[in-house]
Design a protein around this motif. Structure first.
Motif, mmCIF file in Angstrom:
data_model
loop_
_atom_site.group_PDB
_atom_site.id
_atom_site.type_symbol
_atom_site.label_atom_id
_atom_site.label_comp_id
_atom_site.label_asym_id
_atom_site.label_seq_id
_atom_site.Cartn_x
_atom_site.Cartn_y
_atom_site.Cartn_z
ATOM 1 N N THR A 1 -4.118 27.762 65.587
ATOM 2 C CA THR A 1 -4.255 28.964 66.417
ATOM 3 C C THR A 1 -3.384 28.856 67.665
ATOM 4 O O THR A 1 -2.702 29.823 68.036
ATOM 5 N N GLU B 1 -0.615 27.065 68.088
ATOM 6 C CA GLU B 1 0.795 27.168 67.676
ATOM 7 C C GLU B 1 1.159 28.616 67.338
ATOM 8 O O GLU B 1 2.210 29.110 67.751
ATOM 9 N N ALA B 2 0.287 29.303 66.590
ATOM 10 C CA ALA B 2 0.548 30.700 66.220
ATOM 11 C C ALA B 2 0.540 31.603 67.454
ATOM 12 O O ALA B 2 1.299 32.574 67.522
ATOM 13 N N GLN C 1 2.907 34.601 66.190
ATOM 14 C CA GLN C 1 2.381 34.921 64.857
ATOM 15 C C GLN C 1 0.919 35.352 64.896
ATOM 16 O O GLN C 1 0.504 36.201 64.104
ATOM 17 N N LEU C 2 0.143 34.795 65.809
ATOM 18 C CA LEU C 2 -1.277 35.160 65.901
ATOM 19 C C LEU C 2 -1.422 36.626 66.281
ATOM 20 O O LEU C 2 -2.166 37.369 65.632
ATOM 21 N N GLN D 1 -0.443 38.809 63.380
ATOM 22 C CA GLN D 1 -1.460 38.805 62.320
ATOM 23 C C GLN D 1 -2.676 39.658 62.722
ATOM 24 O O GLN D 1 -3.222 40.406 61.906
#
Length: 174
Positions: A155, A157-158, A163-164, A167
């Protein structure tokens, strides 16, 4: 009536087999289960185990059970499918009881995302069942749009690479 030998005399093979099944881990290289896949080891959970004693004529049978019952799996499925973002964590979003859980809560709050939390410390069967459900051994566990996203490290890193948020935005629009 046959006598039962003391537990200390039961063979290490039976104990190793039972522990490998319960923990759902890859057996160590020097184990008699070396080379066995994780999935094959996990199937041992539902099989009765026979512990052989060093004393002739005595044995002990035991059965290990999965913490993830069909009813619990159905309930977890309903929870993760009925909310866009769900965090299984230690504590609550208002009172996290773990630094990793707190980190994920703070990340989700910073993104102004509505999310539900379930405190796995309140129910040991839920805690153990979630480990089997996700095939992920640690908490917190983040689910986005019904799918397991990851734990704290994933989480973070995203979140750092965007990216989190991507998403989550995708999930909120679906």
């Amino acid at each position: 009536m046959a006598s039962v030998a003391p537990l200390s005399s039961w063979t290490a093979i039976g104990v190793t087999r039972a522990l490998a099944a319960v923990r759902r881990v890859q057996p160590p290289a020097n184990s008699f289960l070396a080379g066995t896949s994780r999935r094959d080891v996990a199937t041992l959970v539902s099989q009765p185990l026979r512990f052989r004693s060093k004393s002739p004529g005595t044995s002990l049978s035991a059965r290990c059970f999965s913490a993830l019952s069909p009813e619990m799996k159905t309930t977890i499925d309903k929870v993760v499918q009925s909310h866009k973002v769900v965090l299984f964590m230690k504590g609550t979003k208002d009172f996290p009881q773990c630094g990793f859980s707190n980190t994920v809560v703070q990340i989700l709050k910073s993104l102004n995302v509505p999310f539900e939390t379930l405190n796995i410390l309140e129910n040991d069967m839920l805690r153990q069942g979630m480990k089997e459900y996700s095939s992920w051994p640690t908490f917190p566990q983040l689910y986005i749009d019904g799918e397991f996203f990851g734990g704290c490290d994933i989480t973070i890193e995203a979140y750092k690479n965007g990216q989190l948020q991507e998403q989550i935005e995708k999930a909120m629009c679906s």
